[in-house]
Write a protein that holds these residues in place. Structure first.
Motif, PDB file in Angstrom:
ATOM      1  N   VAL A 224      59.021 -50.099  13.930  1.00 59.10           N
ATOM      2  CA  VAL A 224      58.592 -50.468  12.583  1.00 59.10           C
ATOM      3  C   VAL A 224      57.331 -49.682  12.245  1.00 59.10           C
ATOM      4  O   VAL A 224      56.365 -49.662  13.012  1.00 59.10           O
ATOM      5  CB  VAL A 224      58.311 -51.981  12.483  1.00 59.10           C
ATOM      6  N   SER A 225      57.350 -49.022  11.090  1.00 58.60           N
ATOM      7  CA  SER A 225      56.195 -48.228  10.660  1.00 58.60           C
ATOM      8  C   SER A 225      54.969 -49.115  10.470  1.00 58.60           C
ATOM      9  O   SER A 225      55.048 -50.212   9.928  1.00 58.60           O
ATOM     10  CB  SER A 225      56.524 -47.506   9.354  1.00 58.60           C
ATOM     11  N   GLN A 226      53.813 -48.593  10.888  1.00 61.28           N
ATOM     12  CA  GLN A 226      52.541 -49.283  10.686  1.00 61.28           C
ATOM     13  C   GLN A 226      51.673 -48.555   9.666  1.00 61.28           C
ATOM     14  O   GLN A 226      50.498 -48.855   9.516  1.00 61.28           O
ATOM     15  CB  GLN A 226      51.796 -49.396  12.018  1.00 61.28           C
ATOM     16  N   GLY A 227      52.270 -47.580   8.969  1.00 65.19           N
ATOM     17  CA  GLY A 227      51.530 -46.836   7.966  1.00 65.19           C
ATOM     18  C   GLY A 227      51.014 -45.511   8.496  1.00 65.19           C
ATOM     19  O   GLY A 227      51.102 -45.204   9.697  1.00 65.19           O
ATOM     20  N   ALA A 228      50.477 -44.701   7.594  1.00 68.53           N
ATOM     21  CA  ALA A 228      49.994 -43.373   7.944  1.00 68.53           C
ATOM     22  C   ALA A 228      48.850 -43.446   8.949  1.00 68.53           C
ATOM     23  O   ALA A 228      47.985 -44.314   8.864  1.00 68.53           O
ATOM     24  CB  ALA A 228      49.539 -42.640   6.688  1.00 68.53           C
ATOM     25  N   GLY A 229      48.862 -42.516   9.907  1.00 67.97           N
ATOM     26  CA  GLY A 229      47.775 -42.422  10.873  1.00 67.97           C
ATOM     27  C   GLY A 229      47.841 -43.421  12.002  1.00 67.97           C
ATOM     28  O   GLY A 229      46.957 -43.441  12.856  1.00 67.97           O
TER      29      GLY A 229
END
Length: 235
Positions: A66-71
């Motif tokens: 699951v993506s946690q956002g950019a960076g």
């Protein structure tokens, strides 16, 4: 030895090193530390996170990334299924009626509610709405409207229904109410607030009628209230 040398030459011919220190495979303008312009095959575990001195996590069987956002590296999460546990979220009734004959959505008095989810889950919503032509709203042998009903969620119409109250000069138009069900399913997150509002408008009018209203239906001493009820199914 010759085979190993050939392999290394082929590999180097597809590698490109950007000015920023990025490495590209089949691209001369790598955008990230490693930029692969093509397919990727992984025949062993796939590790996420970690550092330059520790190995990242391979997750557990059945988990998904699951993506946690950019960076930020993605995280392994377990898919959750509905547990089947349900509870009444709210049940409210109309306290009046919408504007008779309105051609733009307006609220049904009493059928608005602000709900804060106590847990993650799915909110099953059902609105039972009475619609009727206004008293003495037509003199022809047949008058009716197509009245559109909607449930707004946080200010946006999300679920719709249509009612067709019919009337005539005798009996008076208002004596012929219609009942319409509008249902919806809304995913909710624990702690978040959701504003629900039931609205109505006349979509089409026939026979010279001045239009219909939605909400509490009254005739002489009789009164019936529209309602909206919701059940929370928790994760």
């Amino acid at each position: 030895m010759m085979k190993k040398l050939s392999f290394h030459l082929i590999l180097l011919s597809s590698l490109y090193f950007g000015q920023t220190g990025n490495v590209g495979i089949n691209t001369v303008t790598p955008k990230k530390t490693l930029h692969v312009n093509g397919s990727l095959q992984v025949t062993n575990e796939f590790n996420v996170g970690g550092s330059d001195t520790t190995v990242g996590s391979a997750g557990s069987p059945g988990q998904v990334l699951v993506s946690q956002g950019a960076g930020t590296p993605p995280a392994w999460n377990t898919l959750r299924e509905l547990s089947g546990q349900s509870s009444l979220a709210f049940n409210i009734f109309s306290t009046g009626k919408s504007v008779n004959g309105s051609t733009s959505f307006n609220s049904i008095p009493g059928l608005n509610y602000t709900y804060t989810a106590p847990a993650d889950g799915v909110l099953l919503i059902q609105a039972t709405i009475y619609t009727a032509l206004g008293e003495n709203s037509g003199s022809g042998s047949l008058v009716f409207t197509n009245t559109q009903i909607a449930i707004r969620v946080n200010g946006t119409e999300a679920f719709y229904g249509m009612s067709t109250p019919i009337g005539s000069a005798s009996p008076p138009a208002a004596f012929n109410p219609e009942t319409t069900l509008v249902v919806g399913k809304l995913s909710v997150i624990k702690g978040q607030t959701y504003t629900l509002d039931v609205v109505a408008k006349d979509f089409y009018k026939f026979g010279g009628t001045t239009g219909a209203y939605a909400g509490t239906y009254t005739w002489n001493a009789y009164s019936s209230q529209s309602s909206i009820i919701a059940t929370l199914i928790t994760n």
